[in-house]
Design an enzyme around this catalytic site. Sequence first.
Site, mmCIF file in Angstrom:
data_model
loop_
_atom_site.group_PDB
_atom_site.id
_atom_site.type_symbol
_atom_site.label_atom_id
_atom_site.label_comp_id
_atom_site.label_asym_id
_atom_site.label_seq_id
_atom_site.Cartn_x
_atom_site.Cartn_y
_atom_site.Cartn_z
ATOM 1 C CG HIS A 15 -1.833 1.200 1.211
ATOM 2 N ND1 HIS A 15 -3.072 1.169 0.611
ATOM 3 C CD2 HIS A 15 -1.681 2.456 1.691
ATOM 4 C CE1 HIS A 15 -3.641 2.352 0.731
ATOM 5 N NE2 HIS A 15 -2.813 3.149 1.383
ATOM 6 C CB CYS A 16 2.077 3.416 -2.593
ATOM 7 S SG CYS A 16 3.172 4.823 -2.817
ATOM 8 N N PRO A 17 1.357 5.090 0.416
ATOM 9 C CG PRO A 17 2.649 5.916 2.175
ATOM 10 C CD PRO A 17 2.487 4.732 1.273
#
Length: 197
Positions: free
Chosen positions: A137-139
């Site tokens: 999950h890439c913020p």
Amino acid sequence: MGCVRNCKCRLSTRYIPVTIAYVLVIGASGLFFAFPLRGLIEKEFNTYIGLAVYEAVIFIVVVANLLLATFRDPGIFPKSQGDEDRDDDFRAPLYKTVEIKGIQVRMKWCSTCRFYRPPRCSHCSVCNTCIEKFDHHCPWVNNCVGRRNYRYFFIFLLSLTLHMISVFVLCLLYVLQGEKADMGEHPTIIAYPLPTF
């Protein structure tokens, strides 16, 4: 009440990194196009116009792939509506073995989504869904990177690297080609005299 407050806080802070990423990519590139690149083109048009077109194309590729990585579905599996639903998760077996193309594959039970996850599928704790071929999950794009948006995320990273190297080199050229002047010829930074008491 504390959980509700915590969830609202977490939801609102999810948008801070992605907002910073968009402001940095678009804002810094806009400043580059407005000042150093324009200055280079004004000095030597024929030399730098090709590089300006190259930079514009790379910038469009960066922004397009950033948008696709942010807003494209990463491969979300919908939550079970009851076909494999278990009344008691403690009684559900943790793994289920199935045969796919003659190969035995172990599928793990997801207690949140309530189904057996296929291979390379993982549950994202931020999005609270199972993602096919989950990477992370890439913020900075506020989205998971999975099967359906991995190539856009990867092209975004490659094109952003090319863009950053090009911007650095062209800014360095702009600074090195600046007019060489004696430090004594520059006006003072302080415009108004200090008051005397």
